[in-house]
Design an enzyme around this catalytic site. Structure first.
Site, short mmCIF file in Angstrom:
data_model
loop_
_atom_site.label_atom_id
_atom_site.label_comp_id
_atom_site.label_asym_id
_atom_site.label_seq_id
_atom_site.Cartn_x
_atom_site.Cartn_y
_atom_site.Cartn_z
N CYS A 26 -32.00 -24.41 11.18
CA CYS A 26 -32.82 -23.95 12.31
C CYS A 26 -34.03 -24.88 12.39
O CYS A 26 -34.27 -25.70 11.50
CB CYS A 26 -33.28 -22.52 12.06
N CYS A 110 -42.73 -21.46 8.57
CA CYS A 110 -42.17 -21.56 9.92
C CYS A 110 -43.12 -20.92 10.92
O CYS A 110 -43.63 -19.82 10.67
CB CYS A 110 -40.81 -20.84 9.97
N GLU A 140 -40.80 -14.13 1.89
CA GLU A 140 -41.36 -13.91 3.23
C GLU A 140 -42.08 -12.56 3.29
O GLU A 140 -43.16 -12.44 3.90
CB GLU A 140 -40.25 -13.97 4.30
O1 0O3 Z 1 -35.42 -16.09 4.27
P1 0O3 Z 1 -34.18 -16.74 3.72
O2 0O3 Z 1 -33.92 -16.28 2.30
O3 0O3 Z 1 -33.02 -16.57 4.61
O4 0O3 Z 1 -34.57 -18.27 3.63
P2 0O3 Z 1 -33.79 -19.62 3.77
O5 0O3 Z 1 -32.40 -19.54 3.33
O6 0O3 Z 1 -34.65 -20.65 3.11
O7 0O3 Z 1 -33.73 -19.92 5.33
C1 0O3 Z 1 -34.88 -20.20 6.07
C2 0O3 Z 1 -35.51 -18.97 6.59
C3 0O3 Z 1 -36.97 -18.87 6.39
C4 0O3 Z 1 -37.71 -19.85 5.95
C5 0O3 Z 1 -37.67 -17.63 6.72
O8 0O3 Z 1 -37.36 -17.20 7.99
FE1 SF4 Z 2 -35.58 -20.59 10.69
FE2 SF4 Z 2 -38.07 -19.97 11.32
FE3 SF4 Z 2 -36.06 -18.38 12.01
FE4 SF4 Z 2 -36.81 -18.58 9.48
S1 SF4 Z 2 -38.05 -17.76 11.18
S2 SF4 Z 2 -34.71 -18.61 10.22
S3 SF4 Z 2 -37.35 -20.73 9.34
S4 SF4 Z 2 -36.47 -20.45 12.79
#
Ligand code: 0O3
Ligand code: SF4
Length: 323
Positions: A26, A110, A140
């Protein structure tokens, strides 16, 4: 369906492989990885990274080989090297500590996670108590909880939590969510909360982000009719784990999370005529292509790209890396 077949491999069993659209990186992940790469280019190695920049073993290993050093917390970082905060976001105390130590830091949170932080602050400033829907201990969630003083946010993980949640005093409520949750699970939780608190306002824009939404929709399309869905992603990647769950619920005969092609258990393919392939938001596309090649080496594969949402979202890099 837009199907194209390579030359049939003599003697191999036919297999249809359906590729999810969209899948993989993404905009937030792409930006976070670029921040580490550019920081190493600009400042030289080592560049410290607090927490895995994104939850993917291959991404982390590659960045390590370029000169990134991954640490759990700032106390492991020297004063004279840059440090990057991961895409998942950090509690307010982290940049505060970095500033106090005069560390050079780059925030790879992000922008869509930062948006949730800003909304939570706004609700708090307006006197609302916040219900955060998410998974305890996920970075997060730790980051979002850490935007506000203790007690300002209550974490709700399940429908049961939503039933038992007690509003502190008579403060008005608001809710926010982790960005990578299952859309269906979250609407179940919200159904309970709204039954109990009908006045609960909706966010201006859903916190579950566009990338999570699109990848879950795409895997739902694949799942029905697939004997097996392979999700490329790491075990600690919440959004990737959700894709496995969504695939199973949408009717896939089996769904498995794999870091890469080496983790395919070939017995999963026994009796399967259609395989769906997708990837979590933190999984690089070359790993997906290697999975397809591994399937092509063992089966007479008919490859089909599922139609899906075309994504055009991009996020700017921090100014410190572009000037
Ligand atoms: O939050 P998630 O464990 O899915 O994290 P990833 O796999 O690193 O994917 C990116 C998503 C993120 C940074 C938070 O939205
Ligand atoms: Fe990707 Fe940002 Fe969505 Fe996390 S919040 S999945 S980093 S676009």
């Amino acid at each position: 369906m837009d199907a194209f077949s390579p030359s049939p491999a003599a003697g191999l069993r036919p297999l249809t492989v359906r590729m999810a659209t969209p899948r993989g990186f993404c905009a937030g992940v792409d930006r976070a990885i670029q921040i580490v790469e550019r920081a190493i280019e600009k400042f030289g190695a080592p560049v410290y990274v607090r927490h895995e920049i994104v939850h993917n073993k291959h991404v982390v290993d590659r960045l390590k080989s370029l000169g990134a050093v991954f640490v759990k917390d700032l106390d492991e970082c020297p004063d004279d090297r840059p440090v990057v905060f991961s895409a998942h976001g950090v509690p307010k105390s982290v940049p505060a500590t970095a500033r106090a130590r005069e560390l050079m830091f780059l925030d790879a949170t992000c922008p869509l996670v930062s948006k949730v932080h800003v909304e939570a602050e706004r609700h708090h400033a307006n006197g609302r108590h916040i219900i955060l829907i998410g998974h305890a201990g996920h970075p997060e969630v730790v980051g979002t909880l850490g935007q506000l003083p203790q007690g300002a946010i209550s974490l709700v993980e399940t429908v049961e939590d939503a039933e038992s949640f007690q509003r502190p005093g008579d403060r008005p409520l608001a809710y926010a969510t982790q960005t990578t949750l299952s859309l269906d699970d979250t609407s179940e939780i919200l159904r309970v909360l709204k039954r109990r608190f009908p006045e609960l306002p909706d966010p201006h824009k859903e916190d579950i982000c566009y990338a999570t939404t699109n990848r879950q929709e795409a895997v739902k399309q694949l799942a029905n009719g697939s004997g097996l869905v392979l999700v490329v992603g790491s075990k600690n990647s919440s959004n990737s784990v959700r894709l496995v769950e969504v695939a199973l619920r949408a009717g896939a005969g089996n769904a498995q999370l794999i870091d890469d092609a080496s983790q395919i258990d070939w017995s999963w393919l026994d009796g399967v005529s259609t395989v769906g392939v997708t990837a979590g938001a933190s999984a690089p596309e070359p790993l997906v292509q290697a999975v397809v090649q591994a399937l092509q080496a063992r089966f007479d594969v008919t490859l089909a790209d599922d139609p899906g949402e075309q994504e055009t979202v991009t996020f700017k890099l921090p100014r410190a890396l572009t000037v």
